[in-house]
Design a protein around this motif. Structure first.
Motif: not given
Length: 654
Positions: A450-477
């Motif tokens: 494929l041609p160069e295209h966006p790379q998305r990363l979605v992270l599910v954090t652990p449950a406990f001591p809070i509910n799991a969260e959905l984090w949107e991430m971007e790569r940094v150098e």
């Protein structure tokens, strides 16, 4: 939530050994153990079972020896005939099809041994009517909210505590007080057509719900592959309650010429199967009374209220508890939808004595279309919530027999029955042979081509001591200066020792939109779960069909929660998360999909394009308690010519 049930190997499953404990809620680890020849699915399990007395000629039913079994069996399995939802009948006018579906309060008998149950239903049916369209047929649907009366659901939340049986496996409130806030909810609804490539204004945006007297006007263009989509309620903050109250699901089948040319079983030999689990309240005599009960357990001594997602002891198929259906001794096509909140279904075909029946089941399609070839299923048909499976079953030569689909998951109900098939004799059964090739235009996506295209990363954090969260991430150098962990900074180390650093773009639903997509462009979306145990997160992105190209195992143990200067819990990695090696994509996961099962400590890579989807959408975990809490985020898709006019984009010269 994490579970306290050990994974069970295929050998243990077949031996009938007991599983101790019960499952909780977040994640699935589906990797191959290095060096083994076959995948052992950790959702597979078994409980010690005892046969239930049966009438002559009836199928043997196996029930857990746990304390919950007898209580649940106030209802007799396989007493009721399977209902098939009616087909909606659009009207064709001036090149456009039109349909009105009215949501209204009804009562329906969900089992012969139950009183009628109050429900909210689409056109009075639970599940809703099946909608069929041809590819390219534009359909305008008016979804009318005519709901009246009190909220048809009792909700209770009680502490998770040890006992002879888990509270969620028992009918009744277990002494808990009904939630007044749920009882006071208005009939506020919005319909989402899951899997549709559509403009954002017609997608069923969670905040654009309507009250009684209102109508949601939508237009579906249906310019996509033959597939089984489905519609359901998606109202902001209360999807878990509205779907439980009856606005659960309706099938939406797109047909095309390729499918028609295959000669697949059709008519009364093509049957939609909508699976879900429910619980019921009980009266003063302890008998189930038919009132729907949303009963969940709360984990004590956490930083915030953390709850176990809903599972119920009663399995419903097309709105009936443990039904049976009569089939001829020939081939059938079943369009299976998992419409549960968190429960996966591992449908194992067994005979009258509970022994596996093999060589009879073939999967030919996934969420978003047909597979290139039939996949033999000799273990189980696996679906996580919101997934669909297009399945052929061969009943040839089985006249006079009774087969059953039972749930082989370790988090199955103590009564694992799902659906019984009573096979009638056929003098001249229709002849059918599954085609060796199903989808001739299926192409496997090669990310490297494929041609160069966006790379998305979605992270599910652990449950406990809070509910799991959905984090949107971007790569940094470069990682930020200072000792780790740092809030929102997550690092990964691959098997070659290379470290990549990501920073968090967004975590709350109300954070600004972080993902902006060019319509028609390829996109890679990676989903990572740092959960330590549990059952799958079904990850769903609106308006997006994709192929899963890789599953990797990771060690998420280096993630840490800590208190930030603002007083809120933040999180990040102390040392990089190690990528341990490849996991396994089952053959039926390699088709076109819109939901992917993200297991605990897994990274899954998906690749696809947003074609025909323009506007504002959402991505989320399809466990209803999760999306209603902290696991849903908005994103925007625009034509690339429009995106290029963004005055805030780097390098914009106007």
């Amino acid at each position: 939530m994490p579970d306290d049930t050990p994974s069970i190997s295929r050998r243990t499953l077949l031996s009938g050994a007991a599983v101790v404990g019960v499952a909780g809620g977040y994640g699935l680890h589906a990797a191959l153990t290095p060096g083994t020849a076959h995948a052992v699915h950790p959702l597979a399990g078994a409980r010690a079972v005892a046969p239930v007395p049966r009438a002559p000629g009836a199928a043997r039913v196996f029930v857990s020896t746990s304390a919950a079994g007898a209580d649940i069996l106030q209802l007799r399995p396989h007493r009721d005939r399977l209902r098939v939802p009616p087909k909606a009948r659009p009207v064709r006018e001036r090149g456009m099809s039109h349909l009105t579906v009215t949501m209204r309060a009804v009562t329906a008998r969900l089992h012969a041994d139950l009183p009628p149950t109050p429900l909210w239903a689409y056109d009075g049916h639970f599940p809703g009517p099946t909608i069929e369209v041809r590819r390219g047929e534009r359909l305008r649907v008016t979804w009318v909210n005519a709901l009246t009366g009190a909220y048809p659901l009792t909700a209770v939340q009680l502490p998770n505590a040890p006992g002879p049986a888990p509270v969620w496996d028992l009918p009744g409130r277990s002494g808990a007080t009904p939630r007044a806030d749920v009882a006071a909810l208005p009939p506020w609804t919005v319909v989402h057509l899951h899997g549709a490539h559509i403009g954002g204004g017609h997608d069923g945006w969670a905040e654009n719900a309507i009250l009684p007297g209102g109508a949601q006007l939508t237009e579906y263009v249906n310019d996509q592959r033959s597939a089984a989509l489905w519609y359901h309620d998606h109202a902001m903050h209360i999807t878990r309650f509205n779907t439980m109250a009856g606005l659960t699901a309706g099938m939406y089948l797109i047909r095309d010429d390729e499918e028609r040319g295959l000669g697949l079983p059709s008519g009364d030999r093509e049957i939609p199967l909508v699976l879900c689990d429910r619980n019921f309240d009980t009266g003063s005599d302890g008998r189930v009374n038919g009132r729907l009960l949303h009963k969940i357990a709360e984990y004590p001594q956490q930083a915030e209220t953390v709850v176990r997602s809903f599972t119920g002891p009663y399995t419903l198929v097309n709105g009936t508890v443990w039904p049976y259906t009569e089939v001829g001794a020939t081939w059938y096509r079943f369009r299976i939808l998992n419409a549960a909140s968190i429960r996966p279904y591992l449908l194992r075909l067994v005979d009258e004595e509970g022994q596996p029946v093999t060589g009879r089941v073939f999967q030919i399609g996934t969420d978003a279309g047909l597979l290139p070839a039939p996949v033999p299923i000799d273990d189980w048909v696996l679906t996580v919530p919101a997934e669909r499976a297009d399945v052929l079953v061969d009943f040839t030569g089985l006249g006079g027999r009774t087969l059953r689909w039972v749930d082989a998951s370790f988090i199955a109900s103590p009564v694992p029955e799902v659906l019984a098939f009573r096979v009638r004799e056929e003098r001249r059964p229709p002849r059918f042979t599954p085609p060796a090739r199903i989808s001739r235009d299926f192409e496997t996506v090669d990310p490297a081509a494929l041609p160069e295209h966006p790379q998305r990363l979605v992270l599910v954090t652990p449950a406990f001591p809070i509910n799991a969260e959905l984090w949107e991430m971007e790569r940094v150098e470069q990682p930020p200066a200072g000792p780790l962990p740092i809030d929102g900074i997550v690092q990964f180390e691959d098997q070659q020792g290379r470290v990549t650093t990501y920073r968090r773009l967004a975590r709350d639903y109300s954070d600004p939109v972080a993902f902006h997509v060019n319509e028609g462009d390829w996109e890679t979306w990676r989903f990572v779960s740092l959960e330590g145990s549990g059952v799958p997160h079904p990850m769903h992105t609106h308006g997006f069909s994709f192929q899963a190209v890789e599953r990797l195992r990771v060690d998420g143990s280096t993630f840490r929660y800590f208190t930030t200067p603002s007083g809120r819990l933040g999180g990040g990695t102390e040392t990089p998360i190690k990528v341990l090696g490849p996991g396994t994509l089952r053959p039926e996961e390699r088709g076109w999909k819109d939901v992917i099962a993200l297991g605990f400590e897994e990274m899954i890579t998906t690749v696809g394009r947003f074609t025909g989807s323009v506007g504002r959408f959402m991505h989320h975990c399809h466990v209803y308690e999760h999306e209603d809490h902290k696991m849903m985020r908005p994103f925007v898709v625009l034509p690339k010519q429009i995106m290029a006019m963004d005055p805030h984009a780097p390098g914009h010269g106007h």
